[in-house]
Design a protein around this motif. Structure first.
Motif, short mmCIF file in Angstrom:
data_model
loop_
_atom_site.label_atom_id
_atom_site.label_comp_id
_atom_site.label_asym_id
_atom_site.label_seq_id
_atom_site.Cartn_x
_atom_site.Cartn_y
_atom_site.Cartn_z
N ALA A 12 0.60 -1.15 0.06
CA ALA A 12 0.19 -0.09 0.17
C ALA A 12 0.90 1.18 -0.06
O ALA A 12 0.53 2.32 -0.58
N ALA A 13 1.97 1.26 0.79
CA ALA A 13 2.96 2.21 0.80
C ALA A 13 3.58 2.60 -0.42
O ALA A 13 3.63 3.74 -0.88
N ALA A 14 3.72 1.56 -1.07
CA ALA A 14 4.53 1.65 -2.59
C ALA A 14 3.63 2.08 -3.36
O ALA A 14 3.84 3.05 -4.31
N ALA A 15 2.29 1.71 -3.41
CA ALA A 15 1.35 2.23 -4.28
C ALA A 15 1.00 3.70 -4.19
O ALA A 15 0.88 4.63 -5.12
N LEU A 16 1.04 4.16 -2.85
CA LEU A 16 0.75 5.68 -2.67
C LEU A 16 2.00 6.49 -2.91
O LEU A 16 1.89 7.43 -3.46
N ARG A 17 3.24 5.91 -2.73
CA ARG A 17 4.49 6.32 -3.24
C ARG A 17 4.32 6.81 -4.54
O ARG A 17 4.85 7.90 -4.94
N ASP A 18 4.15 5.72 -5.34
CA ASP A 18 3.92 6.07 -6.87
C ASP A 18 2.95 7.33 -7.20
O ASP A 18 3.51 7.96 -8.16
N ARG A 19 1.88 7.22 -6.66
CA ARG A 19 0.85 8.43 -7.03
C ARG A 19 1.57 9.61 -6.41
O ARG A 19 1.27 10.84 -7.31
N ILE A 20 1.92 9.74 -5.34
CA ILE A 20 2.78 11.12 -4.89
C ILE A 20 3.98 11.37 -5.84
O ILE A 20 3.84 12.55 -6.28
N LEU A 54 5.26 6.07 5.27
CA LEU A 54 5.50 7.12 4.25
C LEU A 54 5.91 8.47 5.41
O LEU A 54 6.48 9.22 4.88
N VAL A 55 5.25 8.29 6.35
CA VAL A 55 5.89 9.32 7.45
C VAL A 55 7.07 9.33 7.73
O VAL A 55 8.13 10.38 7.79
N HIS A 56 7.58 7.89 7.77
CA HIS A 56 9.22 7.85 8.38
C HIS A 56 10.09 8.25 6.89
O HIS A 56 11.18 8.74 6.99
N GLU A 57 9.26 8.10 5.82
CA GLU A 57 10.15 8.63 4.52
C GLU A 57 9.95 10.14 4.23
O GLU A 57 10.77 10.67 3.19
N ASN A 58 9.30 11.04 5.20
CA ASN A 58 9.01 12.34 5.14
C ASN A 58 8.33 12.73 3.74
O ASN A 58 8.28 13.71 3.19
N LEU A 59 7.44 11.72 3.41
CA LEU A 59 6.37 11.92 2.07
C LEU A 59 5.13 12.48 2.81
O LEU A 59 4.62 12.94 2.01
N VAL A 60 4.81 11.97 3.79
CA VAL A 60 3.39 12.48 4.57
C VAL A 60 3.61 13.09 5.73
O VAL A 60 4.71 12.65 6.52
N LEU A 154 15.45 11.33 -3.06
CA LEU A 154 14.95 11.64 -4.50
C LEU A 154 13.25 11.54 -4.33
O LEU A 154 12.67 12.43 -5.13
N ALA A 155 13.06 10.80 -3.60
CA ALA A 155 11.41 10.75 -3.63
C ALA A 155 10.70 12.01 -2.82
O ALA A 155 9.69 12.66 -3.50
N GLU A 156 11.62 12.57 -1.88
CA GLU A 156 11.29 13.99 -1.36
C GLU A 156 11.27 14.95 -2.44
O GLU A 156 10.32 15.79 -2.46
N LEU A 157 12.51 14.93 -2.81
CA LEU A 157 12.80 15.82 -4.00
C LEU A 157 11.56 16.08 -5.18
O LEU A 157 11.23 17.15 -5.58
N ARG A 158 10.94 15.05 -5.25
CA ARG A 158 9.83 14.98 -6.44
C ARG A 158 8.53 15.95 -5.73
O ARG A 158 8.00 16.63 -6.55
N LEU A 159 8.59 16.06 -4.47
CA LEU A 159 7.56 16.92 -3.89
C LEU A 159 7.79 18.55 -4.34
O LEU A 159 7.03 19.39 -4.49
N ALA A 160 9.10 18.77 -4.15
CA ALA A 160 9.48 20.06 -4.44
C ALA A 160 9.22 20.43 -5.94
O ALA A 160 9.00 21.38 -6.43
N PHE A 161 9.75 19.29 -6.88
CA PHE A 161 9.45 19.61 -8.27
C PHE A 161 8.15 19.82 -8.73
O PHE A 161 7.81 20.43 -9.82
N HIS A 162 6.93 19.35 -7.92
CA HIS A 162 5.78 19.81 -8.27
C HIS A 162 5.50 21.31 -8.02
O HIS A 162 4.48 21.88 -8.69
N GLU A 163 6.38 22.15 -7.57
CA GLU A 163 6.40 23.51 -7.48
C GLU A 163 6.81 24.13 -8.89
O GLU A 163 6.42 25.49 -8.91
N MET A 164 7.43 23.51 -9.40
CA MET A 164 7.73 24.05 -10.57
C MET A 164 6.96 24.26 -11.81
O MET A 164 6.21 23.47 -12.33
N PRO A 165 6.80 25.59 -12.11
CA PRO A 165 5.64 26.06 -13.19
C PRO A 165 5.68 25.51 -14.53
O PRO A 165 4.92 25.21 -15.32
#
Length: 217
Positions: A12-20, A54-60, A154-165
């Protein structure tokens, strides 16, 4: 029973990680236990364990009395991610001379994939190939722990990339710079490659932080 629960939570975490990472669940999105449990076909207990992973991975993040949300990075978070990236990736570059041929090929393969994606105008694919390039640089160190740390960063960094216009405007200049670093490594110019990588990461960080400031205005 415990092993099955853990396995279900990991899936379940892997599926959510992919969606994030794909942007289907962008930063700030609240994660509904009921809806996601139904979509993923897992119990609430299993889903809650996935959230903890996912909390432990700093994604949520879990906000008391509010729920679980996809994490929104602050500039200080992004700066820290790049600080860690610089340490891990330059360690890989310094170890490149003794790295296995397969590890060195992974670097050039990621560059070639980014160039093909850029030629196709697929800038999301360029971004994914770019992250593979940087992971491959760190992997030259030959350390399982470095690889694991890079995957999380790099998984965390994708969160920042979503900010790129504009993904194109962000990624396009770095396609050629990736090729330059790969070429320096192939030539054995490791000190020059490290210097180029350090400047590269500083420039990328500045662009991301500028985009985040624009978004906040």
């Amino acid at each position: 029973m415990a092993r099955n629960t853990a396995s279900g939570a990991q899936r379940a975490a892997a599926a959510l990680r992919d969606r994030i990472e794909d942007g289907q669940l962008p930063p700030g999105t609240q994660l509904s236990e009921e809806a996601l449990g139904r979509e993923l076909g897992v119990s609430r207990n299993t889903l809650r364990e996935a959230f903890r992973l996912l909390v432990h991975e700093n994604l949520v993040v879990h906000l008391l009395n509010r729920g679980v949300f996809v994490r929104v990075l602050e500039p200080v978070d992004v700066a820290d991610i790049y600080r860690m990236r610089a340490a891990l990736e330059t360690a890989g570059v310094r170890a490149a001379a003794g790295a296995p041929a397969a590890a060195r090929r992974a670097v050039t393969a990621a560059v070639a994939e980014a160039e093909r994606a850029a030629a196709d105008g697929d800038w999301r694919r360029v971004g994914s190939a770019d992250l593979r390039f940087h992971r491959a640089l760190a992997a030259l160190a030959g350390s399982v722990r470095v690889d694991t740390a890079m995957d999380r960063l790099l998984a965390e960094l994708r969160l920042a990339f979503h900010e790129m216009p504009s993904p194109r405007r962000f990624h396009e200049p770095f396609v050629a710079r990736n090729r330059s670093i790969a070429r320096l490594l192939a030539e054995g110019a490791h000190e020059r490659a490290e210097a180029e990588l350090t400047t590269y990461l500083d420039d990328a960080l500045a662009i991301v932080l500028d985009a985040m400031r624009e978004t906040d205005r």
